[in-house]
Design a protein around this motif. Structure first.
Motif, short mmCIF file in Angstrom:
data_model
loop_
_atom_site.label_atom_id
_atom_site.label_comp_id
_atom_site.label_asym_id
_atom_site.label_seq_id
_atom_site.Cartn_x
_atom_site.Cartn_y
_atom_site.Cartn_z
N PHE A 168 -10.45 7.05 9.83
CA PHE A 168 -9.03 6.38 9.04
C PHE A 168 -9.88 5.49 7.30
N ARG A 169 -8.53 5.58 6.85
CA ARG A 169 -8.58 4.91 5.31
C ARG A 169 -7.10 4.86 5.06
N PHE A 170 -6.96 3.13 4.43
CA PHE A 170 -5.62 2.29 4.58
C PHE A 170 -5.33 2.28 2.75
N ASP A 171 -4.41 2.28 2.43
CA ASP A 171 -4.00 1.59 1.58
C ASP A 171 -2.89 0.09 1.29
N ALA A 172 -2.78 -0.15 1.87
CA ALA A 172 -1.26 -1.19 2.37
C ALA A 172 -0.77 -1.50 1.13
N GLY A 173 -1.49 -1.82 0.16
CA GLY A 173 -0.03 -2.13 -1.35
C GLY A 173 -0.72 -2.33 -1.67
N GLY A 178 -0.41 3.49 2.29
CA GLY A 178 -0.91 5.21 2.77
C GLY A 178 -2.45 5.28 3.35
N ALA A 179 -2.28 6.03 4.02
CA ALA A 179 -2.80 6.06 5.34
C ALA A 179 -3.81 7.71 5.52
N TRP A 180 -4.63 7.98 5.40
CA TRP A 180 -5.17 8.81 4.97
C TRP A 180 -6.44 8.59 6.54
N VAL A 181 -6.29 10.53 7.44
CA VAL A 181 -6.58 10.28 9.01
C VAL A 181 -7.84 11.93 8.82
N ASP A 182 -9.23 11.53 8.46
CA ASP A 182 -9.66 13.33 8.61
C ASP A 182 -10.31 13.30 10.20
N TRP A 183 -10.71 14.87 10.93
CA TRP A 183 -11.25 14.98 11.98
C TRP A 183 -12.51 15.46 11.43
N ILE A 184 -13.49 14.74 12.03
CA ILE A 184 -14.71 15.54 11.45
C ILE A 184 -15.03 16.21 13.42
N GLY A 185 -15.60 17.20 12.96
CA GLY A 185 -16.11 17.94 14.75
C GLY A 185 -17.51 17.91 15.17
N GLU A 186 -17.70 17.82 16.40
CA GLU A 186 -19.26 17.57 16.52
C GLU A 186 -19.78 17.73 15.91
N ALA A 200 6.86 2.43 -2.15
CA ALA A 200 7.75 1.14 -1.37
C ALA A 200 8.52 1.02 -2.35
N ARG A 201 9.81 0.48 -2.22
CA ARG A 201 10.93 0.14 -2.85
C ARG A 201 11.22 -1.46 -1.67
N PRO A 202 11.93 -2.11 -1.98
CA PRO A 202 12.64 -3.20 -0.96
C PRO A 202 13.84 -2.34 0.18
#
Length: 262
Positions: A168-173, A178-186, A200-202
């Motif tokens: 997971f990676r996040f950018d909260a302004g 922004g949210a990024w989620v990668d799936w890593i296999g076994e 984002a806007r009001p």
């Protein structure tokens, strides 16, 4: 400056990229709401709980669906990791007329030092959900370059097994989400990358009205796109995996590190 904890509209670009057996990407847009949960449940925002209209937000659609308030739910999730004092806003897609489906909602928890935790509330098309609580083991603030890892414990796609782990990676302004989620296999390889990000806007009444009319039936659009992409994968010969019984564990923590951007 648009602060997500004051209420915001987020014009998101959603991106999925599958790798390996079939290389495929798809993109679409959707408007999300950033709702400070205390202000929302107290009726202090332009959109109010359970108010009917082109868009609506029902507290009973979130959390454990047990009738508890959104504020109570998120405080209970944050208390075991000593973050119940944080102010929280939830980034979520509102219901459309007669229908609502949220693939994922992000509950953002911050204090005066910054973003401390993110609860990813993930839903599948079978009516099930799982909660991934993302935070650092020492609860230090989460920067936009931090990567937080956790085991995949929930079946989402019929084309992916319930194994491996998420990054997971996040950018909260401010002024964006922004949210990024990668799936890593076994095997340790990235098999799926996803992102949801935009300016984002009001959250004002005029802006909300325009967004509602522009994206009145976006929940229906999203579920239609999910099934359309699934059909394309079937036609390309991707094997369908039967849904396993959901694990009794409905929530888990993601606290591992996976490096940083330079």
């Amino acid at each position: 400056m648009t602060d997500l904890w004051h209420g915001a509209l987020v014009d998101c670009r959603i991106w999925h990229a599958r790798k390996g057996d079939v290389d495929r990407q798809f993109r679409y847009r959707a408007s999300y709401l950033a709702l400070p949960v205390d202000d929302f449940e107290d009726g202090r925002l332009p959109i109010r709980p359970d108010r009917r209209g082109l868009w609506s937000v029902r507290p009973r659609d979130y959390g454990h669906r047990d009738g508890a308030s959104m504020v109570t739910f998120i405080r209970e999730q944050l208390a075991p990791v000593a973050l119940a004092h944080c102010e929280v806003t939830v980034v979520t897609m509102p219901r459309s007329p007669l229908y609502g489906f949220n693939p994922v909602s992000f509950w953002l928890a911050r204090d005066h030092k910054g973003l401390r935790a993110v609860l990813a509330e993930v839903s599948n098309t079978f009516g099930e959900r799982h909660f991934y609580l993302c935070h650092h083991p020492d609860n230090r603030p989460i920067s936009r370059s931090d990567r937080i890892t956790g085991r995949k414990l929930f079946h989402v796609s019929p084309f992916l097994p319930r194994e491996g782990h998420y990054v997971f990676r996040f950018d909260a302004g401010p002024d964006r989400f922004g949210a990024w989620v990668d799936w890593i296999g076994e095997g340790g390889e990235v098999k799926l990358q996803t992102s949801m990000s935009g300016p984002a806007r009001p959250l004002t009444r005029p802006a909300l009205t325009r967004a509602k009319w522009r994206h009145a039936f976006q929940a229906q659009k999203v579920i239609a796109l999910i099934h359309w992409q699934a059909l394309k994968l079937v036609l390309r010969g991707v094997r369908v995996i039967s849904k396993p019984e959901q694990l009794a564990q409905r929530g888990s923590e993601a606290t591992g590190g996976a490096g940083h951007d330079v």
